[in-house]
Design an enzyme around this catalytic site. Sequence first.
Site, short mmCIF file in Angstrom:
data_model
loop_
_atom_site.label_atom_id
_atom_site.label_comp_id
_atom_site.label_asym_id
_atom_site.label_seq_id
_atom_site.Cartn_x
_atom_site.Cartn_y
_atom_site.Cartn_z
N SER A 24 0.83 -1.21 0.00
CA SER A 24 0.00 0.00 0.00
C SER A 24 0.86 1.26 0.00
O SER A 24 0.35 2.37 0.05
CB SER A 24 -0.93 0.00 1.21
OG SER A 24 -0.19 -0.21 2.40
N THR A 156 -39.74 26.05 -10.12
CA THR A 156 -39.99 24.68 -9.67
C THR A 156 -40.18 23.89 -10.96
O THR A 156 -40.68 24.44 -11.96
CB THR A 156 -41.25 24.56 -8.78
OG1 THR A 156 -42.38 24.97 -9.55
CG2 THR A 156 -41.17 25.42 -7.53
N HIS A 157 -39.72 22.66 -10.97
CA HIS A 157 -39.72 21.85 -12.20
C HIS A 157 -38.96 22.54 -13.34
O HIS A 157 -39.24 22.30 -14.51
CB HIS A 157 -41.14 21.54 -12.68
CG HIS A 157 -42.06 21.05 -11.61
ND1 HIS A 157 -42.26 19.71 -11.34
CD2 HIS A 157 -42.80 21.73 -10.69
CE1 HIS A 157 -43.12 19.60 -10.33
NE2 HIS A 157 -43.45 20.80 -9.91
N SER A 278 -12.83 27.11 -26.92
CA SER A 278 -12.89 25.91 -27.76
C SER A 278 -11.84 26.04 -28.85
O SER A 278 -11.59 27.14 -29.34
CB SER A 278 -14.28 25.79 -28.38
OG SER A 278 -14.22 25.03 -29.57
N LYS A 284 -16.85 30.39 -28.18
CA LYS A 284 -17.19 29.64 -26.96
C LYS A 284 -16.48 30.13 -25.71
O LYS A 284 -15.31 30.51 -25.73
CB LYS A 284 -16.82 28.17 -27.17
CG LYS A 284 -17.69 27.50 -28.20
CD LYS A 284 -18.98 27.01 -27.62
CE LYS A 284 -18.81 25.56 -27.23
NZ LYS A 284 -20.04 25.01 -26.70
N ASN A 286 -16.53 28.12 -22.24
CA ASN A 286 -17.11 26.94 -21.60
C ASN A 286 -16.90 26.95 -20.08
O ASN A 286 -15.81 27.28 -19.61
CB ASN A 286 -16.49 25.67 -22.19
CG ASN A 286 -16.86 25.49 -23.66
OD1 ASN A 286 -17.96 25.89 -24.08
ND2 ASN A 286 -15.95 24.93 -24.43
N GLU A 291 -18.49 22.40 -14.59
CA GLU A 291 -18.79 21.02 -15.03
C GLU A 291 -17.98 20.01 -14.23
O GLU A 291 -18.48 18.94 -13.86
CB GLU A 291 -18.48 20.89 -16.53
CG GLU A 291 -19.41 21.72 -17.40
CD GLU A 291 -18.88 21.82 -18.82
OE1 GLU A 291 -19.17 20.93 -19.62
OE2 GLU A 291 -18.17 22.79 -19.12
N TYR A 318 -9.28 -6.82 12.83
CA TYR A 318 -8.70 -6.35 11.58
C TYR A 318 -8.68 -7.43 10.51
O TYR A 318 -8.38 -8.59 10.79
CB TYR A 318 -7.26 -5.87 11.84
CG TYR A 318 -6.55 -5.38 10.59
CD1 TYR A 318 -6.69 -4.07 10.15
CD2 TYR A 318 -5.75 -6.24 9.83
CE1 TYR A 318 -6.07 -3.62 8.99
CE2 TYR A 318 -5.12 -5.80 8.67
CZ TYR A 318 -5.27 -4.49 8.26
OH TYR A 318 -4.65 -4.05 7.12
N LYS A 326 -8.13 3.42 2.33
CA LYS A 326 -7.42 4.70 2.24
C LYS A 326 -7.42 5.35 0.86
O LYS A 326 -7.66 6.55 0.74
CB LYS A 326 -5.97 4.49 2.69
CG LYS A 326 -5.86 4.43 4.23
CD LYS A 326 -4.45 4.13 4.69
CE LYS A 326 -4.09 2.68 4.61
NZ LYS A 326 -4.89 1.80 5.49
N1 ARG Z 1 -1.05 -1.34 5.57
C1 ARG Z 1 -1.97 -1.89 6.50
C2 ARG Z 1 -3.33 -1.19 6.36
O1 ARG Z 1 -3.40 -0.16 5.83
C3 ARG Z 1 -1.47 -1.72 7.89
C4 ARG Z 1 -2.03 -2.70 8.85
C5 ARG Z 1 -1.45 -4.02 8.66
N2 ARG Z 1 -1.87 -4.91 9.66
C6 ARG Z 1 -1.80 -6.24 9.48
N3 ARG Z 1 -2.28 -6.96 10.44
N4 ARG Z 1 -1.32 -6.77 8.39
O2 ARG Z 1 -4.34 -1.71 6.75
#
Ligand code: ARG
Length: 465
Positions: A24, A156-157, A278, A284, A286, A291, A318, A326
Amino acid sequence: MSNRMWGGRFAEGPDAIMEEINASIDYDRKLYQQDIAGSKAHVHMLAAQGIVSADDAETIAKGLDTILSEIEAGTFTFSRALEDIHMNIEARLADLIGDAAGRLHTARSRNDQVATDFRLWVRDTMDTLDHQLHDLQMALAEKAEAHAGAVMPGFTHLQSAQPVTFGHHMLAYVEMLARDRGRFSDARKRMNECPLGSAALAGTSFPIDREATATALGFDRPTANSLDAVADRDFVLEALAAASITAVHLSRLAEEIVLWCSAQFGFVKLSDKFTTGSSIMPQKRNPDAAELVRAKTGRISGALVGLLTVMKGLPLAYSKDMQEDKEQAFDALSNLSLAIAAMTGMVGDMEPDVTRLKKAAGSGYSTATDLADWLVRVLGVPFRRAHHITGSIVGIASAKGIELHKVSLEEMRQVEAGITEDVYSVLSVDKSIKSRTSYGGTAPANVRKQARHWLKQLEKEAAGH
Ligand code: ARG
């Protein structure tokens, strides 16, 4: 080679695909500040409790400071083989200070570590969003005060309904954003508890001081259940829910801006700074920024649904699934931040075309309700009948292709004999908006008062920032 952090019982290293799916670091490196702050708080507490020596704690803290400056200088080498930010930092610490580095992870697990880091990040990000939303409210309230009495069509509408004022319309969004800020601040209150010290899931046998680490990291208190602390991500979900609702509000305003700046509406002019041209059509301008603000809603609400789906059905505590919490949250909240900044710029520069707005406000028989109200007030006609009479008069106007105040008194009297000359006094858009004095209504005096109330309130907040 087996992993240097946990490879004790492993003879072989991971498959390349395993490494790719497991790592990660490409995105969670964003947490480096929070990770280092968490580790420093932890090691100071360990020393204060006599769990590690003061010397080791000092060496560790200094090593962490060095790593912080290496990351900020761009000289730190991130390694995928080390999976995530936590192990990258710890491995570097071992390179820098040797064996003492191994004491940092006493009475801690990556499970409470990551929960702590991510809470800190979400909390800090929500604080930034709150400031940004404040600034957007300010830009809207300033426009509202400047154009408190500028009449425009209310829909409205998306059909002409009744005249309102441009300021009133701006203040509607100020109210929505106030509730958005309220949702972020409610979420902040609930999430501001420190998971550190929950360890892997069961707590620890070391005599740690969880109050101390919680205080050092600006949390209100430690979390009360170690399983809950490492297993839940509702703090991210709440932030994403608040973000999604905010994004929907921004998107509605963005949509209105897109409509309003078209040649057909012509209600507002955007500045060059927030429009593009454009490559083929020279005429144009834009509204790309609007948007894109409208479009950002997709990835923001997508992140909420994504994480809800990840979390659903996970047994305590966990599971590695939770590493998927994340990347989308980072993306969603930073894109929300960008959308708010773009919207603040657009609103600040946006100029309503008050002449055109007024003309549009008078079209579509927008004062028909005023005529019906007059019949009730002056002739004592029940509202339902007044509605019917007015409908017939609108029918006459429509058949002749004229506006309501151009229908002659004789023609009106053919529908309802009691109508007098006085009726014309309510048929203008200015009269219409001025009469809407009920609390929360669009009368310019109301709108001016509300705009000033908001500006005062927002300035007071700014002084406290
Ligand atoms: N990179 C992991 C996460 O974001 C950290 C936690 C890892 N924990 C584990 N028991 N492998 O979740």
